[in-house]
Design a protein around this motif. Structure first.
Motif, PDB file in Angstrom:
ATOM      1  N   ILE A 291       7.690  25.007   2.996  1.00  0.00           N
ATOM      2  CA  ILE A 291       7.070  24.077   3.938  1.00  0.00           C
ATOM      3  C   ILE A 291       7.774  22.734   3.823  1.00  0.00           C
ATOM      4  O   ILE A 291       7.794  22.127   2.744  1.00  0.00           O
ATOM      5  CB  ILE A 291       5.566  23.903   3.640  1.00  0.00           C
ATOM      6  CG1 ILE A 291       4.836  25.239   3.763  1.00  0.00           C
ATOM      7  CG2 ILE A 291       4.950  22.868   4.579  1.00  0.00           C
ATOM      8  CD1 ILE A 291       3.377  25.178   3.329  1.00  0.00           C
ATOM      9  N   MET A 292       8.373  22.283   4.923  1.00  0.00           N
ATOM     10  CA  MET A 292       8.926  20.938   4.994  1.00  0.00           C
ATOM     11  C   MET A 292       7.822  20.023   5.505  1.00  0.00           C
ATOM     12  O   MET A 292       7.293  20.234   6.595  1.00  0.00           O
ATOM     13  CB  MET A 292      10.126  20.899   5.957  1.00  0.00           C
ATOM     14  CG  MET A 292      10.767  19.518   6.086  1.00  0.00           C
ATOM     15  SD  MET A 292      11.935  19.406   7.493  1.00  0.00           S
ATOM     16  CE  MET A 292      13.229  20.537   6.972  1.00  0.00           C
ATOM     17  N   GLY A 293       7.443  19.023   4.724  1.00  0.00           N
ATOM     18  CA  GLY A 293       6.342  18.156   5.097  1.00  0.00           C
ATOM     19  C   GLY A 293       6.738  16.693   5.076  1.00  0.00           C
ATOM     20  O   GLY A 293       7.666  16.285   4.376  1.00  0.00           O
ATOM     21  N   ALA A 294       6.014  15.888   5.846  1.00  0.00           N
ATOM     22  CA  ALA A 294       6.215  14.441   5.853  1.00  0.00           C
ATOM     23  C   ALA A 294       4.864  13.778   6.049  1.00  0.00           C
ATOM     24  O   ALA A 294       4.019  14.281   6.799  1.00  0.00           O
ATOM     25  CB  ALA A 294       7.182  14.022   6.951  1.00  0.00           C
ATOM     26  N   SER A 295       4.659  12.652   5.376  1.00  0.00           N
ATOM     27  CA  SER A 295       3.387  11.946   5.438  1.00  0.00           C
ATOM     28  C   SER A 295       3.613  10.447   5.500  1.00  0.00           C
ATOM     29  O   SER A 295       4.527   9.922   4.849  1.00  0.00           O
ATOM     30  CB  SER A 295       2.536  12.249   4.191  1.00  0.00           C
ATOM     31  OG  SER A 295       2.332  13.626   4.007  1.00  0.00           O
ATOM     32  N   HIS A 296       2.770   9.777   6.262  1.00  0.00           N
ATOM     33  CA  HIS A 296       2.707   8.317   6.270  1.00  0.00           C
ATOM     34  C   HIS A 296       1.313   7.893   5.831  1.00  0.00           C
ATOM     35  O   HIS A 296       0.323   8.557   6.159  1.00  0.00           O
ATOM     36  CB  HIS A 296       2.980   7.763   7.668  1.00  0.00           C
ATOM     37  CG  HIS A 296       4.410   7.817   8.076  1.00  0.00           C
ATOM     38  ND1 HIS A 296       4.868   7.294   9.267  1.00  0.00           N
ATOM     39  CD2 HIS A 296       5.515   8.316   7.457  1.00  0.00           C
ATOM     40  CE1 HIS A 296       6.170   7.466   9.368  1.00  0.00           C
ATOM     41  NE2 HIS A 296       6.589   8.098   8.274  1.00  0.00           N
ATOM     42  N   ALA A 297       1.230   6.787   5.110  1.00  0.00           N
ATOM     43  CA  ALA A 297      -0.056   6.267   4.647  1.00  0.00           C
ATOM     44  C   ALA A 297      -0.125   4.773   4.914  1.00  0.00           C
ATOM     45  O   ALA A 297       0.882   4.063   4.794  1.00  0.00           O
ATOM     46  CB  ALA A 297      -0.241   6.541   3.155  1.00  0.00           C
ATOM     47  N   GLU A 298      -1.316   4.308   5.283  1.00  0.00           N
ATOM     48  CA  GLU A 298      -1.587   2.882   5.462  1.00  0.00           C
ATOM     49  C   GLU A 298      -2.737   2.505   4.539  1.00  0.00           C
ATOM     50  O   GLU A 298      -3.758   3.208   4.483  1.00  0.00           O
ATOM     51  CB  GLU A 298      -1.965   2.578   6.912  1.00  0.00           C
ATOM     52  CG  GLU A 298      -0.867   2.890   7.905  1.00  0.00           C
ATOM     53  CD  GLU A 298      -1.291   2.642   9.351  1.00  0.00           C
ATOM     54  OE1 GLU A 298      -2.456   2.234   9.570  1.00  0.00           O
ATOM     55  OE2 GLU A 298      -0.466   2.857  10.255  1.00  0.00           O
ATOM     56  N   PHE A 299      -2.567   1.398   3.827  1.00  0.00           N
ATOM     57  CA  PHE A 299      -3.551   0.975   2.834  1.00  0.00           C
ATOM     58  C   PHE A 299      -4.336  -0.233   3.331  1.00  0.00           C
ATOM     59  O   PHE A 299      -3.804  -1.110   4.005  1.00  0.00           O
ATOM     60  CB  PHE A 299      -2.856   0.629   1.512  1.00  0.00           C
ATOM     61  CG  PHE A 299      -2.200   1.803   0.852  1.00  0.00           C
ATOM     62  CD1 PHE A 299      -2.916   2.620  -0.003  1.00  0.00           C
ATOM     63  CD2 PHE A 299      -0.868   2.100   1.101  1.00  0.00           C
ATOM     64  CE1 PHE A 299      -2.319   3.704  -0.615  1.00  0.00           C
ATOM     65  CE2 PHE A 299      -0.260   3.188   0.494  1.00  0.00           C
ATOM     66  CZ  PHE A 299      -0.984   3.996  -0.370  1.00  0.00           C
ATOM     67  N   GLY A 300      -5.614  -0.256   2.960  1.00  0.00           N
ATOM     68  CA  GLY A 300      -6.482  -1.385   3.246  1.00  0.00           C
ATOM     69  C   GLY A 300      -7.081  -1.927   1.966  1.00  0.00           C
ATOM     70  O   GLY A 300      -6.694  -1.514   0.863  1.00  0.00           O
ATOM     71  N   PRO A 301      -8.046  -2.811   2.073  1.00  0.00           N
ATOM     72  CA  PRO A 301      -8.613  -3.439   0.868  1.00  0.00           C
ATOM     73  C   PRO A 301      -9.382  -2.477  -0.020  1.00  0.00           C
ATOM     74  O   PRO A 301      -9.616  -2.768  -1.199  1.00  0.00           O
ATOM     75  CB  PRO A 301      -9.528  -4.523   1.436  1.00  0.00           C
ATOM     76  CG  PRO A 301      -9.836  -4.082   2.840  1.00  0.00           C
ATOM     77  CD  PRO A 301      -8.616  -3.365   3.302  1.00  0.00           C
ATOM     78  N   TRP A 302      -9.800  -1.314   0.505  1.00  0.00           N
ATOM     79  CA  TRP A 302     -10.592  -0.357  -0.272  1.00  0.00           C
ATOM     80  C   TRP A 302      -9.861   0.969  -0.473  1.00  0.00           C
ATOM     81  O   TRP A 302     -10.483   1.997  -0.687  1.00  0.00           O
ATOM     82  CB  TRP A 302     -11.948  -0.132   0.402  1.00  0.00           C
ATOM     83  CG  TRP A 302     -12.722  -1.411   0.518  1.00  0.00           C
ATOM     84  CD1 TRP A 302     -13.231  -2.166  -0.505  1.00  0.00           C
ATOM     85  CD2 TRP A 302     -13.040  -2.087   1.727  1.00  0.00           C
ATOM     86  NE1 TRP A 302     -13.849  -3.288  -0.003  1.00  0.00           N
ATOM     87  CE2 TRP A 302     -13.762  -3.264   1.367  1.00  0.00           C
ATOM     88  CE3 TRP A 302     -12.807  -1.837   3.084  1.00  0.00           C
ATOM     89  CZ2 TRP A 302     -14.220  -4.177   2.320  1.00  0.00           C
ATOM     90  CZ3 TRP A 302     -13.272  -2.747   4.023  1.00  0.00           C
ATOM     91  CH2 TRP A 302     -13.963  -3.895   3.633  1.00  0.00           C
ATOM     92  N   GLY A 303      -8.555   0.946  -0.383  1.00  0.00           N
ATOM     93  CA  GLY A 303      -7.795   2.156  -0.657  1.00  0.00           C
ATOM     94  C   GLY A 303      -7.007   2.647   0.547  1.00  0.00           C
ATOM     95  O   GLY A 303      -6.789   1.916   1.521  1.00  0.00           O
ATOM     96  N   LEU A 304      -6.591   3.907   0.468  1.00  0.00           N
ATOM     97  CA  LEU A 304      -5.801   4.508   1.537  1.00  0.00           C
ATOM     98  C   LEU A 304      -6.701   4.663   2.764  1.00  0.00           C
ATOM     99  O   LEU A 304      -7.688   5.388   2.730  1.00  0.00           O
ATOM    100  CB  LEU A 304      -5.255   5.864   1.076  1.00  0.00           C
ATOM    101  CG  LEU A 304      -4.019   6.407   1.786  1.00  0.00           C
ATOM    102  CD1 LEU A 304      -3.416   7.549   0.993  1.00  0.00           C
ATOM    103  CD2 LEU A 304      -4.323   6.873   3.198  1.00  0.00           C
ATOM    104  N   ARG A 305      -6.343   3.998   3.843  1.00  0.00           N
ATOM    105  CA  ARG A 305      -7.230   3.913   5.004  1.00  0.00           C
ATOM    106  C   ARG A 305      -6.859   4.903   6.100  1.00  0.00           C
ATOM    107  O   ARG A 305      -7.737   5.500   6.723  1.00  0.00           O
ATOM    108  CB  ARG A 305      -7.197   2.492   5.561  1.00  0.00           C
ATOM    109  CG  ARG A 305      -7.964   2.309   6.857  1.00  0.00           C
ATOM    110  CD  ARG A 305      -8.183   0.850   7.175  1.00  0.00           C
ATOM    111  NE  ARG A 305      -9.282   0.303   6.383  1.00  0.00           N
ATOM    112  CZ  ARG A 305      -9.665  -0.968   6.462  1.00  0.00           C
ATOM    113  NH1 ARG A 305      -9.030  -1.807   7.236  1.00  0.00           N
ATOM    114  NH2 ARG A 305     -10.683  -1.389   5.743  1.00  0.00           N
ATOM    115  N   ARG A 306      -5.563   5.078   6.357  1.00  0.00           N
ATOM    116  CA  ARG A 306      -5.123   6.033   7.391  1.00  0.00           C
ATOM    117  C   ARG A 306      -3.961   6.842   6.852  1.00  0.00           C
ATOM    118  O   ARG A 306      -3.045   6.307   6.227  1.00  0.00           O
ATOM    119  CB  ARG A 306      -4.697   5.307   8.672  1.00  0.00           C
ATOM    120  CG  ARG A 306      -5.824   4.723   9.468  1.00  0.00           C
ATOM    121  CD  ARG A 306      -5.505   4.678  10.959  1.00  0.00           C
ATOM    122  NE  ARG A 306      -4.311   3.879  11.249  1.00  0.00           N
ATOM    123  CZ  ARG A 306      -3.696   3.861  12.434  1.00  0.00           C
ATOM    124  NH1 ARG A 306      -4.142   4.611  13.434  1.00  0.00           N
ATOM    125  NH2 ARG A 306      -2.643   3.094  12.633  1.00  0.00           N
TER     126      ARG A 306
END
Length: 325
Positions: A291-306
């Motif tokens: 499985i070739m996978g890719a992920s993006h993450a956005e962080f906010g004041p209380w942790g990983l938000r999106r």
């Protein structure tokens, strides 16, 4: 100013967004001869192509079936040095289109399509020279009326059956690679890598530690979930289907750009091993899968938000069907 790049580009995200629009939406398909190196390597879950001519032909085929396709650049998370001029972008795209012509997905249905792509592109001297591209083919197939296993069978039949069908991408020793970077050491990239590694070790308690309780996840199949239960359901079911598969992070980026951008991370990863458990890919088949996978993450004041996660369900099902007959 980026070393080796045209002065028309403000920065690297401007370059990535600009050439994408120029090639796809403004129909400057011939500019692939300039923006893609002659020996560019493009790896997709469906296989590998080498050379700008292969990229041009693939572009023509997609536009023939989806002529009104738009590529809306949601984010460009990048690493490298402007001064050195060797850069890597992880470009997340929301694509819209209408299935208005016959093609690989079957007879035209007129269905409106929404799906994501993540493309990791290495560039220097105004050219892309190495690329890893994941398109949410499962989302497209479902939106035009296919069940994913049936669509994978359809592709195998189109390609001449089990003995003739093209093999999905799988890394091998000695395969051609131009870009050998691993990203950067920004804290956000390491933070997200630690979270993914914990879940792949079956430490799902990390979800409540690391994620905002009001988190949102965008999953393969153009599916959206909210809250800790959605995160747990997605990652746990994937791990349960491949319980002993090797999880590997190949590239990680963290960025903190300011100007209204959240702190972000981009990770390209893989899961390689046998399909030995129940989960999103049916009963255990014993098939050996990559499985070739890719992920993006956005962080906010209380942790990983999106969180945005992509892999190609069609390619995974195709591997299972090719292995089991």
């Amino acid at each position: 100013m980026m070393k080796g790049f045209s002065q028309r580009w403000v920065d690297f995200p401007d370059y990535i967004l600009g050439i994408t629009e120029e090639i796809w939406e403004k129909r400057g398909i011939a500019t692939l001869d300039h923006y893609y190196a002659d020996d560019v390597i493009v790896r997709m879950p469906s296989g590998t192509s080498i050379g700008d001519r292969a990229s041009l032909n693939s572009t023509l085929a997609v536009l023939a079936e989806l002529p009104d396709r738009q590529l809306l650049g949601e984010d460009v998370i990048w690493s490298g040095s402007d001064e050195a001029g060797d850069l890597l972008s992880s470009h997340r795209i929301l694509s819209t289109a209408t299935h208005s012509r016959d093609g690989i997905y079957g007879k035209a249905t007129g269905a409106p399509l929404r799906y994501r792509i993540i493309a990791d592109c290495a560039a220097r001297d105004d050219q892309i020279y190495d690329e890893w591209l994941i398109r949410d083919n499962g989302a497209i197939a479902r939106q035009v009326g296919w069940e994913i296993p049936a669509f994978a069978r359809h592709l195998i039949a189109q390609e001449g059956g089990l003995d003739s069908a093209s093999q999905p991408y799988r890394p091998y020793e000695g395969e051609p690679v131009h870009y050998t970077g691993r990203g950067n050491d920004h804290e956000a990239g390491q933070r997200y890598a630690d979270t993914l590694n914990a879940m792949m070790r079956a430490d799902f308690a990390t979800i409540e530690r690391d994620y905002d309780r009001a988190c949102q996840i965008e999953m393969p199949g153009y599916q959206t979930g909210h809250g800790w239960a959605a995160i747990d359901g997605f990652w746990l079911s994937l791990r349960a289907a491949f319980p002993d598969a090797a999880f590997e992070i190949h590239h990680q980026i963290g960025r903190e750009d300011g100007d209204g951008f959240p702190t972000r991370a981009a990770i390209r990863w893989s899961l390689t091993g046998r399909h030995e458990g129940y989960g999103p890919f049916g009963p255990p088949s014993g098939a050996d899968v990559h499985i070739m996978g890719a992920s993006h993450a956005e962080f906010g004041p209380w942790g990983l938000r999106r969180e945005f996660v992509l892999y190609d369900e069609v390619s995974i099902w195709k591997q299972i069907l090719l292995a089991t007959g």
